[in-house]
Scaffold this motif. Structure first.
Motif, PDB file in Angstrom:
ATOM      1  N   ASN A   7     -34.761   5.571  -5.800  1.00 29.82           N
ATOM      2  CA  ASN A   7     -34.234   4.932  -6.142  1.00 29.82           C
ATOM      3  C   ASN A   7     -33.734   4.358  -7.285  1.00 29.82           C
ATOM      4  OD1 ASN A   7     -36.560   2.989  -6.493  1.00 29.82           O
ATOM      5  ND2 ASN A   7     -35.348   1.563  -5.189  1.00 29.82           N
ATOM      6  N   LYS A  10     -28.754  12.982  -0.513  1.00 27.81           N
ATOM      7  CA  LYS A  10     -29.954  11.723  -0.703  1.00 27.81           C
ATOM      8  C   LYS A  10     -30.874  12.177  -1.411  1.00 27.81           C
ATOM      9  CE  LYS A  10     -28.649  10.496   3.667  1.00 27.81           C
ATOM     10  NZ  LYS A  10     -28.712   9.866   4.776  1.00 27.81           N
ATOM     11  N   VAL A  29     -27.204   2.826  -2.912  1.00 27.41           N
ATOM     12  CA  VAL A  29     -28.487   2.565  -3.216  1.00 27.41           C
ATOM     13  C   VAL A  29     -29.294   1.565  -2.264  1.00 27.41           C
ATOM     14  CG1 VAL A  29     -30.354   1.888  -4.634  1.00 27.41           C
ATOM     15  CG2 VAL A  29     -28.159   2.835  -5.536  1.00 27.41           C
ATOM     16  N   THR A  82     -33.731   4.759  -0.739  1.00 34.27           N
ATOM     17  CA  THR A  82     -33.325   5.886  -1.862  1.00 34.27           C
ATOM     18  C   THR A  82     -31.548   5.669  -2.328  1.00 34.27           C
ATOM     19  OG1 THR A  82     -31.894   6.657   0.747  1.00 34.27           O
ATOM     20  CG2 THR A  82     -34.497   7.036  -0.014  1.00 34.27           C
ATOM     21  N   ILE A  83     -31.231   7.259  -3.184  1.00 31.63           N
ATOM     22  CA  ILE A  83     -29.932   7.294  -3.492  1.00 31.63           C
ATOM     23  C   ILE A  83     -29.583   8.405  -3.131  1.00 31.63           C
ATOM     24  CG2 ILE A  83     -29.062   7.646  -5.800  1.00 31.63           C
ATOM     25  CD1 ILE A  83     -31.445   6.730  -7.490  1.00 31.63           C
ATOM     26  N   THR A  84     -27.869   7.631  -2.387  1.00 32.27           N
ATOM     27  CA  THR A  84     -27.615   8.780  -1.532  1.00 32.27           C
ATOM     28  C   THR A  84     -26.232   8.702  -2.893  1.00 32.27           C
ATOM     29  OG1 THR A  84     -28.275   7.614   0.331  1.00 32.27           O
ATOM     30  CG2 THR A  84     -25.521   9.211   0.219  1.00 32.27           C
ATOM     31  N   SER A 128     -32.035   2.701 -12.781  1.00 37.77           N
ATOM     32  CA  SER A 128     -31.986   2.454 -12.184  1.00 37.77           C
ATOM     33  C   SER A 128     -30.369   2.012 -11.807  1.00 37.77           C
ATOM     34  CB  SER A 128     -32.785   0.868 -11.635  1.00 37.77           C
ATOM     35  OG  SER A 128     -34.415   1.599 -12.026  1.00 37.77           O
ATOM     36  N   LEU A 180     -22.308   6.594  -5.622  1.00 40.30           N
ATOM     37  CA  LEU A 180     -23.537   5.932  -5.509  1.00 40.30           C
ATOM     38  C   LEU A 180     -23.853   4.251  -3.990  1.00 40.30           C
ATOM     39  CD1 LEU A 180     -25.241   6.000  -8.805  1.00 40.30           C
ATOM     40  CD2 LEU A 180     -25.041   8.351  -7.022  1.00 40.30           C
ATOM     41  N   LYS A 182     -27.006   0.802  -9.342  1.00 40.77           N
ATOM     42  CA  LYS A 182     -27.068  -0.018  -8.311  1.00 40.77           C
ATOM     43  C   LYS A 182     -25.937   0.555  -6.605  1.00 40.77           C
ATOM     44  CE  LYS A 182     -27.872  -3.750 -11.531  1.00 40.77           C
ATOM     45  NZ  LYS A 182     -27.759  -5.247 -11.540  1.00 40.77           N
ATOM     46  N   THR A 183     -25.956  -0.147  -6.018  1.00 38.32           N
ATOM     47  CA  THR A 183     -24.312   0.008  -5.229  1.00 38.32           C
ATOM     48  C   THR A 183     -23.220  -0.458  -6.101  1.00 38.32           C
ATOM     49  OG1 THR A 183     -26.242   0.450  -3.209  1.00 38.32           O
ATOM     50  CG2 THR A 183     -23.927  -0.027  -2.774  1.00 38.32           C
TER      51      THR A 183
END
Length: 325
Positions: free
Chosen positions: A210, A206, A167, A170-172, A112, A165, A114-115
């Motif tokens: 997440n 994208k 988050v 969604t994950i971008t 998982s 990344l 994190k931004t």
């Protein structure tokens, strides 16, 4: 005569001895070489199918509905993990093609992110190529992807790609730098060669969740720069930013009001930047090493020869590796 005969016999004996020693040394070297690259024990590897709508990816191609593109993820012989590759010396890697290979990932956990975290050491290795061609059958023509053979030596894998990344739900992934392009040429069954710049420059991918886990899919568009740069000169000495403005050897074809029409695209070089798209699916996650691996399908346009040729559509399939940092 006896002296000469003795000398020849002695020479033959030494030559045979040297050959036998050389053969033994070569055999031992090959044995050590093979053991150095013996595949590590793996968990059960499965082949997955990356299901996606090729109408959205390919755009304009005649494909009905959603089809499955199967990419075998069972690693070939000598597939190594990242830690195993890092243990090898330069001489062990040199000349083996291993530098053109993406590392394998073992595990099926989940990560998982994190931004603010990044994907680093991203590797994208093509395994198969196809070129869109018009196929005529029964008086009708339709566009189909024709399998092609790569002609480039083992330098077509992208490596060291990284980006940030973002988050939320969604994950971008935003690609920023790395060895993110590779000049590649493939050959069609008829012998025609198609050059293109395999790349993922400025990719914004994208995802559908997440969490990185088996089955997670993400993808997006990227830019494909021109295969040639402005300093390239064609056989007539014409270029984008330097060289002649016209073919000096053919002045008669380029004089008058309409004399340049036939050679306008050849004389006026442009730096084309086109769009491509890539879709990736994660099928392996190593939680301890923060590694993810999976398969990808990408489409892009081929080289336009600086504006003088109509580009072809290229379909590329393969595997990828990345590390969450």
């Amino acid at each position: 005569g006896a002296v000469v005969a003795g000398t020849i016999a002695t020479s033959k004996y030494y030559n045979q001895t040297i050959i036998m020693k050389f053969t033994a040394i070569a055999a031992l070297s090959l044995l050590g070489y093979a053991s150095a690259f013996a595949p590590a024990p793996k968990a059960n590897m499965q082949s997955t199918e990356l299901n996606m709508n090729l109408k959205q990816i390919i755009g304009g191609a005649v494909v009905a509905g959603t089809i499955a593109i199967g990419v075998a993820t069972a690693e070939p012989v000598n597939a190594l993990t990242k830690s195993q590759i890092q243990e090898l010396s330069y001489l062990q890697v040199k000349g083996t093609g291993l530098a053109n290979r993406c590392a394998e990932v073992i595990g099926e956990g989940s990560i998982s992110p994190k931004t603010g975290q990044k994907l680093v050491d991203m590797c994208i290795e093509p395994k198969a190529w196809a070129v869109e061609e018009e196929i005529g059958r029964g008086g009708k023509t339709e566009k189909k992807f024709v399998n092609s053979k790569v002609m480039t030596r083992q330098t077509y894998t992208l490596e060291g790609i990284e980006g940030k990344l973002t988050v939320d739900n969604t994950i971008t992934f935003n690609e920023k730098e790395g060895i993110d392009y590779a000049a590649t040429t493939v050959q069609l069954p008829g012998g025609e060669r198609v050059p293109f710049l395999f790349t993922v420059k400025d990719l914004v991918a994208k995802g559908n969740g997440n969490v990185f886990k088996p089955g997670f899919q993400f993808g997006g568009d990227f830019n494909t720069p021109s295969y040639r740069t402005g300093l390239f000169l064609d056989p007539k000495g014409r270029g984008g930013t330097t060289g002649y403005d016209m073919a000096v050897a053919l002045p008669g074809l380029q004089s008058g009001e309409e004399g340049d029409d036939e050679m306008f695209m050849e004389n006026n070089k442009v730096f084309d930047v086109t769009k491509g798209r890539i879709e990736m699916e994660v099928n392996k996650v190593n939680v301890e090493e923060s590694e993810i691996g999976g398969v990808f399908v990408a489409t892009q346009l081929s080289d336009t020869d600086m504006g003088s040729k109509i580009p072809k559509k290229i379909l590329t399939k393969g595997i990828f590796y990345a590390k969450v940092e």
